[in-house]
Design a protein around this motif. Sequence first.
Motif, mmCIF file in Angstrom:
data_model
loop_
_atom_site.group_PDB
_atom_site.id
_atom_site.type_symbol
_atom_site.label_atom_id
_atom_site.label_comp_id
_atom_site.label_asym_id
_atom_site.label_seq_id
_atom_site.Cartn_x
_atom_site.Cartn_y
_atom_site.Cartn_z
ATOM 1 N N PRO A 66 25.139 68.164 13.417
ATOM 2 C CA PRO A 66 25.042 67.477 12.149
ATOM 3 C C PRO A 66 24.147 67.913 11.141
ATOM 4 C CG PRO A 66 25.011 66.043 14.016
ATOM 5 C CD PRO A 66 24.672 66.911 15.200
ATOM 6 N N ASP A 67 24.076 67.676 10.060
ATOM 7 C CA ASP A 67 23.115 67.789 9.076
ATOM 8 C C ASP A 67 21.725 68.716 9.593
ATOM 9 O OD1 ASP A 67 25.330 69.683 8.424
ATOM 10 O OD2 ASP A 67 25.120 68.578 5.956
ATOM 11 N N ASP A 68 21.130 67.515 9.479
ATOM 12 C CA ASP A 68 19.855 66.648 9.691
ATOM 13 C C ASP A 68 19.118 67.770 11.544
ATOM 14 O OD1 ASP A 68 21.431 64.949 11.313
ATOM 15 O OD2 ASP A 68 20.079 63.294 9.609
ATOM 16 N N MET A 69 19.867 67.675 12.167
ATOM 17 C CA MET A 69 19.588 67.894 13.556
ATOM 18 C C MET A 69 18.818 69.775 13.902
ATOM 19 S SD MET A 69 21.485 68.105 17.789
ATOM 20 C CE MET A 69 21.400 65.955 16.916
ATOM 21 N N SER A 70 17.056 69.527 14.139
ATOM 22 C CA SER A 70 16.580 71.226 13.821
ATOM 23 C C SER A 70 16.864 71.714 15.713
ATOM 24 C CB SER A 70 15.703 70.776 13.570
ATOM 25 O OG SER A 70 14.972 69.942 14.057
ATOM 26 N N THR A 71 17.075 70.156 16.426
ATOM 27 C CA THR A 71 17.245 71.114 17.466
ATOM 28 C C THR A 71 17.999 69.131 18.803
ATOM 29 O OG1 THR A 71 16.063 71.377 19.909
ATOM 30 C CG2 THR A 71 14.933 69.514 18.551
ATOM 31 N N ASP A 72 18.701 69.758 19.585
ATOM 32 C CA ASP A 72 19.001 69.405 20.497
ATOM 33 C C ASP A 72 18.235 68.416 21.653
ATOM 34 O OD1 ASP A 72 19.322 70.977 21.760
ATOM 35 O OD2 ASP A 72 21.938 70.729 22.526
ATOM 36 N N SER A 73 17.071 68.825 22.078
ATOM 37 C CA SER A 73 16.477 68.165 22.967
ATOM 38 C C SER A 73 16.223 66.818 22.787
ATOM 39 C CB SER A 73 15.102 69.472 23.291
ATOM 40 O OG SER A 73 15.146 71.123 23.762
ATOM 41 N N PRO A 74 15.964 66.227 23.885
ATOM 42 C CA PRO A 74 15.719 64.219 23.883
ATOM 43 C C PRO A 74 14.388 64.420 23.731
ATOM 44 C CG PRO A 74 16.450 65.264 25.781
ATOM 45 C CD PRO A 74 16.862 66.694 25.254
ATOM 46 N N ASP A 75 13.633 63.098 22.916
ATOM 47 C CA ASP A 75 12.770 63.113 22.887
ATOM 48 C C ASP A 75 11.285 63.032 24.197
ATOM 49 O OD1 ASP A 75 13.087 62.677 20.429
ATOM 50 O OD2 ASP A 75 12.441 60.928 20.025
ATOM 51 N N GLU A 76 12.407 62.759 25.390
ATOM 52 C CA GLU A 76 11.119 62.880 26.390
ATOM 53 C C GLU A 76 11.045 64.127 27.044
ATOM 54 O OE1 GLU A 76 13.744 58.624 26.278
ATOM 55 O OE2 GLU A 76 13.735 61.077 26.053
ATOM 56 N N PHE A 77 11.942 66.178 26.655
ATOM 57 C CA PHE A 77 11.870 66.627 27.066
ATOM 58 C C PHE A 77 10.621 67.292 25.782
ATOM 59 C CE2 PHE A 77 12.423 71.341 26.007
ATOM 60 C CZ PHE A 77 13.229 71.524 27.205
ATOM 61 N N LEU A 78 10.974 67.000 24.882
ATOM 62 C CA LEU A 78 9.902 67.788 23.993
ATOM 63 C C LEU A 78 8.486 67.059 24.417
ATOM 64 C CD1 LEU A 78 11.692 67.204 20.315
ATOM 65 C CD2 LEU A 78 11.337 69.304 21.894
ATOM 66 N N VAL A 79 7.936 65.676 24.820
ATOM 67 C CA VAL A 79 6.855 65.322 25.001
ATOM 68 C C VAL A 79 6.379 65.368 26.161
ATOM 69 C CG1 VAL A 79 5.711 63.404 25.993
ATOM 70 C CG2 VAL A 79 7.427 63.011 23.182
ATOM 71 N N ALA A 80 7.746 65.699 27.025
ATOM 72 C CA ALA A 80 6.783 66.239 28.616
ATOM 73 C C ALA A 80 6.775 67.616 28.543
ATOM 74 C CB ALA A 80 7.925 66.195 29.316
ATOM 75 N N GLU A 81 7.228 68.715 27.156
ATOM 76 C CA GLU A 81 6.267 70.466 27.273
ATOM 77 C C GLU A 81 5.401 70.258 26.960
ATOM 78 O OE1 GLU A 81 9.519 73.872 27.802
ATOM 79 O OE2 GLU A 81 8.181 72.370 29.234
ATOM 80 N N MET A 82 5.185 69.259 25.636
ATOM 81 C CA MET A 82 3.868 69.252 24.860
ATOM 82 C C MET A 82 3.112 68.824 25.869
ATOM 83 S SD MET A 82 4.858 66.999 21.586
ATOM 84 C CE MET A 82 5.759 68.103 20.126
ATOM 85 N N ILE A 83 2.830 68.205 26.917
ATOM 86 C CA ILE A 83 1.751 67.663 27.872
ATOM 87 C C ILE A 83 1.349 68.947 28.755
ATOM 88 C CG2 ILE A 83 1.007 66.251 29.763
ATOM 89 C CD1 ILE A 83 2.721 63.895 28.002
ATOM 90 N N ARG A 84 3.005 69.510 29.328
ATOM 91 C CA ARG A 84 3.174 70.492 30.253
ATOM 92 C C ARG A 84 2.062 71.643 29.142
ATOM 93 N NH1 ARG A 84 6.069 75.334 31.938
ATOM 94 N NH2 ARG A 84 7.683 74.477 30.371
ATOM 95 N N GLU A 85 2.026 72.051 28.111
ATOM 96 C CA GLU A 85 1.685 72.896 27.157
ATOM 97 C C GLU A 85 0.246 73.070 27.647
ATOM 98 O OE1 GLU A 85 1.933 74.459 22.955
ATOM 99 O OE2 GLU A 85 1.733 72.762 22.829
ATOM 100 N N LYS A 86 -0.175 71.263 26.941
ATOM 101 C CA LYS A 86 -1.660 71.260 27.300
ATOM 102 C C LYS A 86 -2.119 71.804 28.923
ATOM 103 C CE LYS A 86 -0.980 70.662 22.588
ATOM 104 N NZ LYS A 86 -0.962 71.635 22.415
ATOM 105 N N ALA A 87 -1.763 71.261 29.899
ATOM 106 C CA ALA A 87 -1.932 71.876 30.610
ATOM 107 C C ALA A 87 -1.578 72.883 31.737
ATOM 108 C CB ALA A 87 -0.692 71.265 32.092
ATOM 109 N N LEU A 88 -1.062 74.164 30.702
ATOM 110 C CA LEU A 88 -1.147 75.658 31.294
ATOM 111 C C LEU A 88 -2.067 75.706 31.134
ATOM 112 C CD1 LEU A 88 2.960 76.041 30.530
ATOM 113 C CD2 LEU A 88 1.660 76.203 32.199
#
Length: 302
Positions: free
Chosen positions: A181-203
């Motif tokens: 769809p035109d308004d989609m910037s990524t197909d990653s689900p919210d759970e994945f994006l949030v998990a990655e944000m947490i992992r980034e801070k831990a790293l």
Amino acid sequence: MDSNFKSGFVAIVGRPNVGKSTLLNSLMGAKIAIITNKPQTTRNNIRGIITNEDCQVVFIDTPGIHKPKDKLSENMVKMADNTIKDGDIVLFVTSPAEKSDIHPADKDILEGLAKKSGKKFLVINKIDTVSKDRLLPITQAYNEACKFDETFPISALKGQNLLALKEHIFENLPQGPKYFPDDMSTDSPDEFLVAEMIREKALYLLQEEIPHGINVEVSSLKARKDKDIVDIEATIYCEKNSHKGMVIGKNGAMLKEIGTRARKDIQRLYEDKVNLQLWVKIKENWRDSDFFMRSFGFKADK
């Protein structure tokens, strides 16, 4: 389908720590992939989608190609290799080596890439870290090893020459359908994006020996009906009991800092307040377990 509409998949590949995720975020104009100074931060293919009136490009940030040490890293390298095969355009990203024109870790990648048909662009990142007279021999050496259609010296961090790269990508897309769809910037689900944000801070916060042995799993993500608050529950998994203590920290200080920093990013994602609850658990040697790999969402390919 509009016969003039163009679309395609653009694989961003290269060895670890050359700035692939920074490049994706800069091309997108938004943070899609997490970034740290530690190698092999990216574990999954991450897609960023740009849709214009006449084209749609799907950028795919891949894990860094390296010599695997466990099943997780084997899976990461296979993901990158498969993306190279399927990409309409391949951006091979590298950064200048100190003592040679071609970085030693790039040689095997270039050998495989030379056999790939289709459009291939050489992207020399971090040009702000070397003198201009170093760029010509580097460009020549890489183009001798693999015939690239175009070469782009850039700085993904500072935005140098990114407009020209993006324009050439758009120009070289094949005719095709609109995949998203035109308004989609990524197909990653919210759970994945949030998990990655947490992992980034831990790293970012944890010591060198711990980061690659951790993974984050979001077990619950719910927006409250009566308030502008998102409730999130997530678990940080590590491989050793000693690592669990380091992740938690003295009196819970490390875990609290990871949560505080992650919460700020997550609130920007949702534009709402976030109630983030973190736990730490042990799964020994999960990176070499097909069962744990699948439970964490990795394919664990044979």
